[in-house]
Design an enzyme around this catalytic site. Sequence first.
Site, mmCIF file in Angstrom:
data_model
loop_
_atom_site.group_PDB
_atom_site.id
_atom_site.type_symbol
_atom_site.label_atom_id
_atom_site.label_comp_id
_atom_site.label_asym_id
_atom_site.label_seq_id
_atom_site.Cartn_x
_atom_site.Cartn_y
_atom_site.Cartn_z
ATOM 1 N N GLU A 94 0.765 -1.175 0.449
ATOM 2 C CA GLU A 94 -0.052 0.143 -0.271
ATOM 3 C C GLU A 94 0.889 0.968 -0.773
ATOM 4 O O GLU A 94 2.105 1.605 1.262
ATOM 5 C CB GLU A 94 -1.046 0.101 1.431
ATOM 6 C CG GLU A 94 -2.025 1.376 1.204
ATOM 7 C CD GLU A 94 -3.231 1.032 2.407
ATOM 8 O OE1 GLU A 94 -3.748 -0.490 2.696
ATOM 9 O OE2 GLU A 94 -3.543 2.326 2.783
ATOM 10 N N LYS A 288 -7.421 -1.718 11.258
ATOM 11 C CA LYS A 288 -6.937 -2.123 9.619
ATOM 12 C C LYS A 288 -5.732 -1.340 9.540
ATOM 13 O O LYS A 288 -4.357 -2.057 8.686
ATOM 14 C CB LYS A 288 -7.902 -1.832 8.795
ATOM 15 C CG LYS A 288 -7.441 -2.560 7.666
ATOM 16 C CD LYS A 288 -6.628 -1.307 6.025
ATOM 17 C CE LYS A 288 -6.437 -1.683 4.880
ATOM 18 N NZ LYS A 288 -5.504 -1.251 4.247
ATOM 19 N N ASP A 304 4.500 -14.475 11.667
ATOM 20 C CA ASP A 304 3.444 -14.930 11.585
ATOM 21 C C ASP A 304 1.743 -14.475 11.206
ATOM 22 O O ASP A 304 1.726 -14.340 12.872
ATOM 23 C CB ASP A 304 2.942 -16.346 11.791
ATOM 24 C CG ASP A 304 1.254 -16.690 10.863
ATOM 25 O OD1 ASP A 304 1.210 -16.348 10.860
ATOM 26 O OD2 ASP A 304 1.123 -18.167 11.566
ATOM 27 N N HIS A 401 -3.006 10.127 0.563
ATOM 28 C CA HIS A 401 -2.817 8.986 -0.141
ATOM 29 C C HIS A 401 -2.606 8.960 -2.019
ATOM 30 O O HIS A 401 -1.469 8.385 -2.569
ATOM 31 C CB HIS A 401 -3.945 8.372 0.404
ATOM 32 C CG HIS A 401 -4.505 6.774 0.284
ATOM 33 N ND1 HIS A 401 -3.452 5.369 0.754
ATOM 34 C CD2 HIS A 401 -4.921 6.240 -1.031
ATOM 35 C CE1 HIS A 401 -4.073 4.593 0.887
ATOM 36 N NE2 HIS A 401 -4.312 4.795 -0.511
HETATM 37 C C1 MEV Z 1 -6.174 2.634 5.078
HETATM 38 O O1 MEV Z 1 -5.112 1.709 4.665
HETATM 39 C C2 MEV Z 1 -5.750 2.248 6.414
HETATM 40 C C3 MEV Z 1 -7.274 3.949 6.894
HETATM 41 O O2 MEV Z 1 -8.113 3.430 6.567
HETATM 42 C C4 MEV Z 1 -7.378 3.780 8.435
HETATM 43 C C5 MEV Z 1 -7.892 4.930 9.529
HETATM 44 O O3 MEV Z 1 -9.048 5.190 9.033
HETATM 45 O O4 MEV Z 1 -7.610 4.674 10.422
HETATM 46 C C6 MEV Z 1 -6.839 5.619 6.452
#
Ligand code: MEV
Length: 446
Positions: A94, A288, A304, A401
């Site tokens: 990413e 995530k 792992d 991003h």
């Molecule tokens: C993207 O990989 C991760 C985010 O969505 C985490 C979040 O929203 O806190 C930017």
Amino acid sequence: MFAAKEPFTMKNPIFGFSKLTKTQKIDWIANHYFNHNPEATSILKAYWNDDPSLQKLHDDFIENTLSNYYLPLGVAPNFLINDTLYTIPMVIEESSVVAAASNAAKFWIQKGGFKATVLSTEKNGQIHLDYYGNKKNLELFFTEIKPLLFESIADIQKNMEKRGGGLLNIQLRNVTETLSGYYQLRCTFETLDAMGANFINSCLEAIATTFEAEAQKFKAFKDAQQFPKVVMSILSNYVPNCLVRAEVSCHVNDLEQNDINGTEFAEKMLRAVAIAKASPSRAVTHNKGIMNGIDAVVVATGNDFRAVEAGVHAYASKDGTYSSLTHASLENDIFKFWIEIPLALGTVGGLTSLHPMVKFNLQLLKNPSAKELMKIVAVAGLAQNFAALRSLVTTGIQKGHMKMHLMNILNGLQASETEKKKAVQHFKETTISQTAVSDFISSLKK
Ligand code: MEV
């Protein structure tokens, strides 16, 4: 070229695929799935390592290896953790993750850096039992043979014990209220610098064998003709007693940045964490983002990541609802942001001494102990969450991003180097989207 003896159909699967040579396997795949297209073969071969012995090493990691699958290895410098400076290796696809980690590291290095503490290091595994007889008989039997169960793994744990680790305890647990006839032998372990999966599973299987053999001789079971049976023996990836905590803190005024004052920023961060605690939908994405940082270091160090993912998400639900793994507070003008997570990691065994990139990454981290690695990984998760929330509550996530993603869009459009340079310049001031970049490249080609 190898050709299958018979046509491959749903009714005619291939047996013994693993026995074919690598070349035969590749030919079989090219024949059956790529219509003999030689490009399918050449793309696989293009990703082989030039050094045959290195390639062989990778071939041997799994069954049926055809080639290697690359992911970028990047580094995030300037991580000050407990007053030691680290450059953290990260393996991830990413675009914005490494940049976000580096940003967070830079932000906190001026404010004393990260503090991390290992709270506990206990691993566990269960021998899952079926038993429908008298509970008292099972309890009596367990008490009687417990020392024998310890003895049954004397050989397996000899080296681990010498280093100060090994089996800590075995408990009999009655789980019949949840599932009829279900008992567990719950074993706890200290595995030191090893993640310990193989060690734990070998111990559990040896204990289970002794347990079942002894049960056959136990009079009360024989009299009642009711014997406990082992269903399965396996470690648990839920390790709530293998915990690490990482934290950053500073005076609220030190959070001031661009056009936002410290208190306003702190309150926005607190609100973002509160939302992740209140809403499981948000918590999943929030966590995530944390795992973006954690997994990247876990993969880079040959650990792992599926085990870590499973354990961390279970921990996020420990209070009954899925919730945020990070926490924030603002008290007496001190902003605190922290994470507490279970991490079963190893810095010896497994891939650690085999994979050349893993060895390199561990060396880059100054050959940490498992405990030190737990701290580094927890910090990577906290930093990633800080960076994500910081963007989300200020500029929004897409600006940074998409800036990082621009090169992927350009590569996808097969833009030339000159076109890329012009696009990077142009999109400094313009909103990036797939369509906008595509239109811009088309306009250059006209
Ligand atoms: C993207 O990989 C991760 C985010 O969505 C985490 C979040 O929203 O806190 C930017």
